[in-house]
Design an enzyme around this catalytic site. Structure first.
Site, PDB file in Angstrom:
ATOM      1  N   HIS A  27      62.827 -12.408 139.099  1.00  0.00           N
ATOM      2  CA  HIS A  27      63.844 -13.118 138.328  1.00  0.00           C
ATOM      3  C   HIS A  27      63.501 -14.601 138.243  1.00  0.00           C
ATOM      4  O   HIS A  27      63.440 -15.175 137.163  1.00  0.00           O
ATOM      5  CB  HIS A  27      65.252 -12.938 138.898  1.00  0.00           C
ATOM      6  CG  HIS A  27      66.212 -13.856 138.204  1.00  0.00           C
ATOM      7  ND1 HIS A  27      66.513 -13.713 136.872  1.00  0.00           N
ATOM      8  CD2 HIS A  27      66.855 -14.966 138.612  1.00  0.00           C
ATOM      9  CE1 HIS A  27      67.317 -14.690 136.506  1.00  0.00           C
ATOM     10  NE2 HIS A  27      67.542 -15.478 137.536  1.00  0.00           N
TER      11      HIS A  27
ATOM     12  N   TYR B 175      61.930 -18.681 135.445  1.00  0.00           N
ATOM     13  CA  TYR B 175      62.192 -20.127 135.426  1.00  0.00           C
ATOM     14  C   TYR B 175      60.949 -20.901 135.854  1.00  0.00           C
ATOM     15  O   TYR B 175      60.749 -22.037 135.427  1.00  0.00           O
ATOM     16  CB  TYR B 175      63.406 -20.473 136.297  1.00  0.00           C
ATOM     17  CG  TYR B 175      64.637 -19.823 135.720  1.00  0.00           C
ATOM     18  CD1 TYR B 175      65.175 -20.298 134.532  1.00  0.00           C
ATOM     19  CD2 TYR B 175      65.201 -18.697 136.298  1.00  0.00           C
ATOM     20  CE1 TYR B 175      66.241 -19.672 133.943  1.00  0.00           C
ATOM     21  CE2 TYR B 175      66.275 -18.064 135.717  1.00  0.00           C
ATOM     22  CZ  TYR B 175      66.802 -18.552 134.537  1.00  0.00           C
ATOM     23  OH  TYR B 175      67.844 -17.927 133.950  1.00  0.00           O
TER      24      TYR B 175
ATOM     25  N   HIS C   2      63.741  -9.213 123.964  1.00  0.00           N
ATOM     26  CA  HIS C   2      64.317 -10.394 124.630  1.00  0.00           C
ATOM     27  C   HIS C   2      63.231 -11.296 125.207  1.00  0.00           C
ATOM     28  O   HIS C   2      63.220 -12.499 124.961  1.00  0.00           O
ATOM     29  CB  HIS C   2      65.280  -9.934 125.732  1.00  0.00           C
ATOM     30  CG  HIS C   2      65.618 -10.992 126.728  1.00  0.00           C
ATOM     31  ND1 HIS C   2      66.381 -12.087 126.402  1.00  0.00           N
ATOM     32  CD2 HIS C   2      65.287 -11.138 128.031  1.00  0.00           C
ATOM     33  CE1 HIS C   2      66.504 -12.864 127.469  1.00  0.00           C
ATOM     34  NE2 HIS C   2      65.847 -12.310 128.474  1.00  0.00           N
ATOM     35  N   PHE C   3      62.281 -10.714 125.951  1.00  0.00           N
ATOM     36  CA  PHE C   3      61.405 -11.656 126.647  1.00  0.00           C
ATOM     37  C   PHE C   3      60.259 -12.177 125.778  1.00  0.00           C
ATOM     38  O   PHE C   3      59.552 -13.076 126.188  1.00  0.00           O
ATOM     39  CB  PHE C   3      60.959 -11.166 128.033  1.00  0.00           C
ATOM     40  CG  PHE C   3      60.140  -9.917 128.098  1.00  0.00           C
ATOM     41  CD1 PHE C   3      58.858  -9.866 127.598  1.00  0.00           C
ATOM     42  CD2 PHE C   3      60.656  -8.788 128.722  1.00  0.00           C
ATOM     43  CE1 PHE C   3      58.103  -8.725 127.705  1.00  0.00           C
ATOM     44  CE2 PHE C   3      59.906  -7.636 128.829  1.00  0.00           C
ATOM     45  CZ  PHE C   3      58.628  -7.601 128.315  1.00  0.00           C
ATOM     46  N   HIS C   4      60.124 -11.661 124.560  1.00  0.00           N
ATOM     47  CA  HIS C   4      59.147 -12.309 123.680  1.00  0.00           C
ATOM     48  C   HIS C   4      59.702 -13.571 123.026  1.00  0.00           C
ATOM     49  O   HIS C   4      58.933 -14.411 122.567  1.00  0.00           O
ATOM     50  CB  HIS C   4      58.620 -11.336 122.634  1.00  0.00           C
ATOM     51  CG  HIS C   4      57.604 -10.402 123.210  1.00  0.00           C
ATOM     52  ND1 HIS C   4      57.947  -9.341 123.996  1.00  0.00           N
ATOM     53  CD2 HIS C   4      56.243 -10.415 123.166  1.00  0.00           C
ATOM     54  CE1 HIS C   4      56.850  -8.718 124.391  1.00  0.00           C
ATOM     55  NE2 HIS C   4      55.800  -9.356 123.916  1.00  0.00           N
TER      56      HIS C   4
ATOM     57  N   ARG D 100      61.606   1.453 125.848  1.00  0.00           N
ATOM     58  CA  ARG D 100      60.467   0.555 125.987  1.00  0.00           C
ATOM     59  C   ARG D 100      59.338   1.298 126.694  1.00  0.00           C
ATOM     60  O   ARG D 100      59.554   2.390 127.222  1.00  0.00           O
ATOM     61  CB  ARG D 100      60.860  -0.698 126.782  1.00  0.00           C
ATOM     62  CG  ARG D 100      61.031  -0.445 128.268  1.00  0.00           C
ATOM     63  CD  ARG D 100      61.498  -1.676 129.025  1.00  0.00           C
ATOM     64  NE  ARG D 100      60.402  -2.586 129.342  1.00  0.00           N
ATOM     65  CZ  ARG D 100      60.417  -3.403 130.397  1.00  0.00           C
ATOM     66  NH1 ARG D 100      61.441  -3.415 131.236  1.00  0.00           N
ATOM     67  NH2 ARG D 100      59.404  -4.204 130.621  1.00  0.00           N
ATOM     68  N   ARG D 101      58.166   0.708 126.746  1.00  0.00           N
ATOM     69  CA  ARG D 101      57.009   1.264 127.440  1.00  0.00           C
ATOM     70  C   ARG D 101      56.792   2.730 127.095  1.00  0.00           C
ATOM     71  O   ARG D 101      56.547   3.562 127.964  1.00  0.00           O
ATOM     72  CB  ARG D 101      57.204   1.155 128.950  1.00  0.00           C
ATOM     73  CG  ARG D 101      57.251  -0.256 129.444  1.00  0.00           C
ATOM     74  CD  ARG D 101      57.517  -0.319 130.920  1.00  0.00           C
ATOM     75  NE  ARG D 101      57.077  -1.597 131.468  1.00  0.00           N
ATOM     76  CZ  ARG D 101      57.191  -1.918 132.744  1.00  0.00           C
ATOM     77  NH1 ARG D 101      57.714  -1.073 133.590  1.00  0.00           N
ATOM     78  NH2 ARG D 101      56.775  -3.079 133.182  1.00  0.00           N
TER      79      ARG D 101
HETATM   80  C1  HEM Z   1      50.834 -11.389 119.196  1.00  0.00           C
HETATM   81  C2  HEM Z   1      51.899 -11.563 119.914  1.00  0.00           C
HETATM   82  C3  HEM Z   1      52.556 -10.447 120.676  1.00  0.00           C
HETATM   83  C4  HEM Z   1      52.924  -9.192 120.238  1.00  0.00           C
HETATM   84  C5  HEM Z   1      52.778  -8.610 118.842  1.00  0.00           C
HETATM   85  C6  HEM Z   1      53.491  -8.500 121.363  1.00  0.00           C
HETATM   86  C7  HEM Z   1      53.996  -7.207 121.331  1.00  0.00           C
HETATM   87  C8  HEM Z   1      54.497  -6.511 122.408  1.00  0.00           C
HETATM   88  C9  HEM Z   1      55.169  -5.254 122.366  1.00  0.00           C
HETATM   89  C10 HEM Z   1      55.480  -4.450 121.098  1.00  0.00           C
HETATM   90  C11 HEM Z   1      55.495  -4.914 123.625  1.00  0.00           C
HETATM   91  C12 HEM Z   1      56.302  -3.709 124.077  1.00  0.00           C
HETATM   92  C13 HEM Z   1      55.512  -2.594 124.528  1.00  0.00           C
HETATM   93  C14 HEM Z   1      56.333  -1.513 125.174  1.00  0.00           C
HETATM   94  O1  HEM Z   1      57.407  -1.761 125.768  1.00  0.00           O
HETATM   95  O2  HEM Z   1      55.883  -0.388 125.078  1.00  0.00           O
HETATM   96  C15 HEM Z   1      55.010  -5.946 124.490  1.00  0.00           C
HETATM   97  C16 HEM Z   1      55.134  -5.967 125.854  1.00  0.00           C
HETATM   98  C17 HEM Z   1      54.949  -7.078 126.636  1.00  0.00           C
HETATM   99  N1  HEM Z   1      54.555  -8.333 126.196  1.00  0.00           N
HETATM  100 FE1  HEM Z   1      53.999  -8.831 124.342  1.00  0.00          FE
HETATM  101  N2  HEM Z   1      53.455  -9.331 122.453  1.00  0.00           N
HETATM  102  C18 HEM Z   1      52.908 -10.530 122.060  1.00  0.00           C
HETATM  103  C19 HEM Z   1      52.734 -11.659 122.846  1.00  0.00           C
HETATM  104  C20 HEM Z   1      53.157 -11.764 124.158  1.00  0.00           C
HETATM  105  C21 HEM Z   1      53.179 -12.978 124.933  1.00  0.00           C
HETATM  106  C22 HEM Z   1      52.766 -14.350 124.419  1.00  0.00           C
HETATM  107  C23 HEM Z   1      53.630 -12.649 126.170  1.00  0.00           C
HETATM  108  C24 HEM Z   1      53.852 -13.507 127.379  1.00  0.00           C
HETATM  109  C25 HEM Z   1      53.376 -14.693 127.577  1.00  0.00           C
HETATM  110  C26 HEM Z   1      53.867 -11.228 126.181  1.00  0.00           C
HETATM  111  C27 HEM Z   1      54.283 -10.510 127.271  1.00  0.00           C
HETATM  112  C28 HEM Z   1      54.557  -9.171 127.284  1.00  0.00           C
HETATM  113  C29 HEM Z   1      54.944  -8.435 128.461  1.00  0.00           C
HETATM  114  C30 HEM Z   1      55.113  -9.000 129.874  1.00  0.00           C
HETATM  115  C31 HEM Z   1      55.180  -7.129 128.049  1.00  0.00           C
HETATM  116  C32 HEM Z   1      55.687  -5.982 128.913  1.00  0.00           C
HETATM  117  C33 HEM Z   1      54.647  -5.102 129.397  1.00  0.00           C
HETATM  118  C34 HEM Z   1      55.287  -4.020 130.226  1.00  0.00           C
HETATM  119  O3  HEM Z   1      56.374  -3.556 129.874  1.00  0.00           O
HETATM  120  O4  HEM Z   1      54.684  -3.697 131.247  1.00  0.00           O
HETATM  121  N3  HEM Z   1      53.586 -10.728 124.943  1.00  0.00           N
HETATM  122  N4  HEM Z   1      54.423  -6.936 123.705  1.00  0.00           N
HETATM  123 CU   LIG Z   2      66.473 -11.883 135.948  1.00  0.00          CU
END
Ligand code: HEM
Ligand SMILES: [Cu+2]
Length: 603
Positions: free
Chosen positions: A253, A257, A404-406, A467-468
């Site tokens: 969490h 921050y 949310h986290f994007h 998700r995932r």
């Molecule tokens: C080109 C830009 C990006 C696209 C199109 C993108 C797209 C996605 C998508 C669709 C997912 C969901 C996958 C799922 O839940 O199955 C994902 C997961 C994630 N993304 Fe991105 N993302 C981008 C950039 C970023 C950036 C800049 C960060 C952080 C600095 C980030 C961090 C994450 C994280 C932590 C997850 C979760 C992975 C997990 O659930 O284990 N992403 N992204």
């Molecule tokens: Cu939290």
């Protein structure tokens, strides 16, 4: 009866030095070789961070296409590189959220306070931490690339990966703790040499942030040393997933921050100058950081509303205390808006919309940060929903969460770091930003792409899309029908993947072309640290400072309070979990294709 003074009466003056309002100038460092080495190590941290982000970002659109119903993972070329969707997702999550942030922040928050204090740090130690962090990264990268650590970025047990992944990740975190220690100790030395003085703002923010990391990372350290490593090395017969998860979210969490506040440092201290305005109030900025130090760490259990063996009482307490974060967040929102209004007025803006039209909209450094903040408004609002006991079940483990986290870490933080790079790289290297117009376009594209992404993914989540999940490969008609209702949000998510790919390519072109271009300027003169003037400064001497400045100055004492709060909030919960611990064997999910799923298998 007393008559209140008219509003144009000047406020009573405190005994602040007259030049306290002026923009700070970084103390000069005479030793050119030392300064060059300090800048070089920072450049290495920042460049490594962006290389990780480059690979991570290239994988993002593949995931976005999945959420548009298009499965690109069956493509033979991709198949040769990535064994499964989950391997791609693990690399994407680890490289972007863990590696990029960790390296960028370690460089940024080593450099800023060191320059701000004019301190001479031990450069061998500083290089040692960089080398250690990079070694950790490489050790963890091998199993990730070999599909032996396809554990997603949360590496929840009983999913079990190769031991090298856990060892590498632990070394990375340990290296960041050494950076934290070096900065905090340098500050303690500064305090000794400058008794009775107020810590300069940027140092104050950096030190309180590293202190926060030193409290919150303990969860991850405990998870690695007490749970994961003994388990993967076979010293324990199994693992308790709930204990591991609770320790993970103790860090997990507050880590958000830890990612966000380095962006706040830029918004508070540098953006006003870059936009042409002033810092509204230094004491308020200090209060904000102290509130984050005390409030962000002890409240992670809102990530576990659905988990058993944690009482509802604790879940509710954590929820209410989580909401307290709204106070420093709103303080920040109003302060920065105030700085931007000040900037707009200084540039001739008048009236309600003058503020919007008179900011330097051609400057990618300013535009990137403003767009990052706009994105964070939606992220903050969504976060309140996500943390609510009542709403959480609606969106838990759905596409809402990545939505949310994007717009928080993926835009508010990442885009701010990108915008910072546009001045930081010239400042560190004496090179000039290549193609500023492309840089500007990349900021707009990133923002627009992420807005499409956020709307698409939040919406899909509300419709129940998990998700995932490789939803694009689902064949069962019943699911297909279910997802039919999400055609519009799916289309939005797919479009976002294309826009974000263009955004990423244009940003990385500017960054790498700049890094590879020849050195042309005296960096210190051409791109100095962009300190801002202050409307309400904290002053330099503690004696003349306001009560708020004096109350927030003893950071070491506040740090001890932060430890105590964590013990209070996590102690009873962890006690109950350890009393009822139940060890289970590890499982190999996702190792290759579905057929190889199994528990208790040999790695
Ligand atoms: C080109 C830009 C990006 C696209 C199109 C993108 C797209 C996605 C998508 C669709 C997912 C969901 C996958 C799922 O839940 O199955 C994902 C997961 C994630 N993304 Fe991105 N993302 C981008 C950039 C970023 C950036 C800049 C960060 C952080 C600095 C980030 C961090 C994450 C994280 C932590 C997850 C979760 C992975 C997990 O659930 O284990 N992403 N992204
Ligand atoms: Cu939290």
């Amino acid at each position: 009866m007393t008559v209140s003074p008219p509003y144009d009466t000047p406020a009573p003056q405190r005994t602040l030095e007259p030049d306290a309002y002026r923009a700070r100038v970084a103390p000069a460092i005479g030793d050119a070789a030392y300064l060059a080495s300090l800048k070089k190590v920072t450049q290495y941290y920042v460049a490594t961070a962006f290389i990780a982000l480059f690979i991570g970002v290239l994988l993002g659109p593949l995931q976005a296409f999945n959420y548009a119903g298009i499965n690109v993972y069956e493509n033979p070329i991709l198949k040769a590189l990535l064994k499964s969707y989950y391997q791609g997702l693990s690399l994407h999550g680890v490289l972007n959220a863990l590696v990029f942030t960790q390296f960028f922040i370690s460089g940024w928050l080593l450099y800023l306070p060191t320059r701000d204090m004019g301190a001479r740090i031990n450069m061998k130690f500083a290089w040692g931490t960089y080398i250690m962090m990079t070694a950790g990264l490489l050790i963890a990268a091998v199993p990730l690339l070999l599909n032996k650590a396809t554990l997603l970025y949360t590496f929840y047990p009983p999913m079990e990966g190769h031991w090298a992944f856990y060892v590498g990740a632990t070394i990375m975190v340990a290296a960041s703790l050494l950076v934290a220690g070096q900065v905090v100790l340098t500050w303690v030395g500064w305090k000794k040499q400058n008794p009775g003085q107020v810590t300069p703002l940027v140092t104050f923010m950096s030190v309180s942030l590293w202190m926060m990391w030193l409290v919150c990372s303990l969860g991850l350290v405990a998870e690695a040393l007490l749970v994961l490593l003994p388990w993967v090395f076979g010293l324990r017969p199994g693992v308790d997933p709930l204990i591991a998860k609770t320790l993970f979210w103790w860090t997990g969490h507050a880590i958000v921050y830890f990612w966000l506040l380095p962006a706040y440092i830029s918004w508070y201290a540098f953006l006003p100058k870059q936009a042409g305005g002033r810092i509204v109030s230094e004491p308020l900025a200090r209060l904000t950081f102290v509130m984050f130090l005390l409030n962000s760490t002890p409240v992670g259990i809102h990530h576990q509303y659905a988990d058993p063996n944690i009482s509802n009482t604790w879940k509710m307490i954590h929820m209410f205390l989580t909401f307290l974060v709204a106070i420093p967040s709103l303080l920040t929102a109003f302060s920065i808006a105030g700085s931007l209004e000040d900037a707009a007025r200084a540039r001739g803006g008048r009236g309600l919309f003058g503020m919007l039209t008179h900011l330097p909209w051609k400057d990618p450094v300013v535009v990137g940060q403003i767009l990052a903040m706009v994105s964070f408004i939606g992220g903050g609002a969504g976060g309140i929903i996500t943390a609510s006991f009542a709403f959480s079940p609606v969106i838990h483990n759905t596409a809402w969460i990545p939505g949310h986290f994007h717009i928080t870490v993926g835009t508010a933080v990442t885009q701010t770091f990108m915008a910072i790079a546009f001045w930081l790289v010239p400042h560190l290297t004496g090179k000039r930003l290549v193609a500023p117009k492309v840089a500007l376009a990349s900021m707009w594209l990133w923002f627009i792409g992420m807005m499409f992404f956020a709307v698409g993914m939040h919406w899909e989540g509300l419709l129940g899309v998990p998700r995932r999940a490789l939803i694009s490969a689902v064949a069962l008609p019943i699911y297909k029908e279910g997802y039919m209702h999400s055609q519009i949000p799916m289309a939005l998510t797919g479009i976002s993947g294309v826009i974000l790919l263009l955004a990423g390519l244009s940003f990385f072109y500017v960054l790498f072309a700049t890094l590879l271009s020849p050195r042309v300027d005296d960096a210190e003169a051409a791109t100095p640290l962009p300190y801002s003037e202050t409307i309400s400064p904290a002053g330099r001497s503690l004696r003349g400072a306001s009560p708020l400045v004096r109350a927030t100055e003893p950071l070491l004492a506040l740090w001890v309070v932060a430890f105590a709060l964590v013990a209070l909030m996590y102690g009873p919960v962890l006690m109950r979990l350890t009393q009822n611990a139940s060890l289970v064997p590890g499982c190999n999910y996702y190792t290759t294709v579905q057929s190889e799923v199994g528990c208790n298998e040999q790695r």
